[in-house]
Design a protein around this motif. Structure first.
Motif, PDB file in Angstrom:
ATOM      1  N   THR A   1     -52.250 -46.665 -23.031  1.00 27.02           N
ATOM      2  CA  THR A   1     -52.507 -48.053 -23.425  1.00 27.02           C
ATOM      3  C   THR A   1     -52.786 -48.206 -24.924  1.00 27.02           C
ATOM      4  O   THR A   1     -52.990 -49.316 -25.400  1.00 27.02           O
ATOM      5  CB  THR A   1     -53.706 -48.627 -22.640  1.00 27.02           C
ATOM      6  OG1 THR A   1     -54.879 -47.890 -22.980  1.00 27.02           O
ATOM      7  CG2 THR A   1     -53.458 -48.568 -21.136  1.00 27.02           C
ATOM      8  N   VAL A   2     -52.783 -47.092 -25.661  1.00 25.92           N
ATOM      9  CA  VAL A   2     -53.074 -47.124 -27.096  1.00 25.92           C
ATOM     10  C   VAL A   2     -51.881 -47.719 -27.855  1.00 25.92           C
ATOM     11  O   VAL A   2     -50.729 -47.453 -27.527  1.00 25.92           O
ATOM     12  CB  VAL A   2     -53.363 -45.696 -27.605  1.00 25.92           C
ATOM     13  CG1 VAL A   2     -53.375 -45.627 -29.112  1.00 25.92           C
ATOM     14  CG2 VAL A   2     -54.687 -45.203 -27.066  1.00 25.92           C
ATOM     15  N   ASP A   3     -52.185 -48.511 -28.893  1.00 27.66           N
ATOM     16  CA  ASP A   3     -51.153 -49.016 -29.788  1.00 27.66           C
ATOM     17  C   ASP A   3     -50.810 -47.881 -30.750  1.00 27.66           C
ATOM     18  O   ASP A   3     -51.611 -47.549 -31.630  1.00 27.66           O
ATOM     19  CB  ASP A   3     -51.649 -50.247 -30.548  1.00 27.66           C
ATOM     20  CG  ASP A   3     -50.649 -50.788 -31.528  1.00 27.66           C
ATOM     21  OD1 ASP A   3     -49.528 -50.248 -31.643  1.00 27.66           O
ATOM     22  OD2 ASP A   3     -50.975 -51.788 -32.206  1.00 27.66           O
ATOM     23  N   CYS A   4     -49.625 -47.306 -30.604  1.00 29.38           N
ATOM     24  CA  CYS A   4     -49.237 -46.146 -31.420  1.00 29.38           C
ATOM     25  C   CYS A   4     -49.158 -46.469 -32.903  1.00 29.38           C
ATOM     26  O   CYS A   4     -49.264 -45.572 -33.736  1.00 29.38           O
ATOM     27  CB  CYS A   4     -47.905 -45.586 -30.919  1.00 29.38           C
ATOM     28  SG  CYS A   4     -48.042 -44.850 -29.275  1.00 29.38           S
ATOM     29  N   ASN A   5     -49.015 -47.731 -33.256  1.00 26.46           N
ATOM     30  CA  ASN A   5     -48.967 -48.109 -34.675  1.00 26.46           C
ATOM     31  C   ASN A   5     -50.321 -47.950 -35.354  1.00 26.46           C
ATOM     32  O   ASN A   5     -50.399 -47.978 -36.580  1.00 26.46           O
ATOM     33  CB  ASN A   5     -48.469 -49.542 -34.834  1.00 26.46           C
ATOM     34  CG  ASN A   5     -47.012 -49.671 -34.457  1.00 26.46           C
ATOM     35  OD1 ASN A   5     -46.206 -48.807 -34.754  1.00 26.46           O
ATOM     36  ND2 ASN A   5     -46.678 -50.742 -33.760  1.00 26.46           N
ATOM     37  N   THR A   6     -51.382 -47.793 -34.575  1.00 28.94           N
ATOM     38  CA  THR A   6     -52.734 -47.638 -35.143  1.00 28.94           C
ATOM     39  C   THR A   6     -53.138 -46.171 -35.265  1.00 28.94           C
ATOM     40  O   THR A   6     -54.218 -45.883 -35.767  1.00 28.94           O
ATOM     41  CB  THR A   6     -53.775 -48.373 -34.293  1.00 28.94           C
ATOM     42  OG1 THR A   6     -53.821 -47.775 -32.992  1.00 28.94           O
ATOM     43  CG2 THR A   6     -53.448 -49.857 -34.189  1.00 28.94           C
TER      44      THR A   6
END
Length: 121
Positions: free
Chosen positions: A114-119
């Motif tokens: 569920t992590v935003d990979c852009n962060t």
């Protein structure tokens, strides 16, 4: 019977790697999605709910992938790869999150679908 099921799971995992690679990202000048998934193939039984802990070859593969995730670009690419694989293979998210602790390794890529990979730094 259990060995037959495990063999089928490994074969299915291998075939799914091919599907993920067609949709997944690869890292420039670093470990690719294909290489990461190949090194993590022995983690599949644990990540699908078989057995209470990952086997040693799974932990070794996770450690190798972790060591090669040495730039932001590579980490973000691996994050996207792992998210795609987790969804495609129907991996248990809680087990994925527990992998670093059980293998006693630090992982620079969040093992959370569920992590935003852009962060990812």
């Amino acid at each position: 019977m259990e060995k037959k099921i495990m063999s089928c799971l490994v074969l299915a995992f291998g075939l799914m790697i091919i599907l993920v690679l067609n949709a997944g990202a690869s890292a420039a000048d670093g470990i690719t999605c294909e290489e990461a998934l190949t090194q993590l193939i022995t983690c599949q039984p644990y990540l699908l709910g078989f057995g209470p802990t990952p086997i040693s070859t799974c932990c070794k593969g996770a450690e190798n992938v972790s060591q090669q995730a040495n730039t932001t670009t590579i980490r973000r690419s691996l994050c996207e790869c792992l998210e795609t694989a987790a969804e495609a293979f129907k991996l248990i998210p809680e087990r994925l999150k527990q992998l670093p602790q059980l293998c006693e390794i630090n992982v620079p890529v969040p093992l959370d679908p569920t992590v935003d990979c852009n962060t990812v730094p």
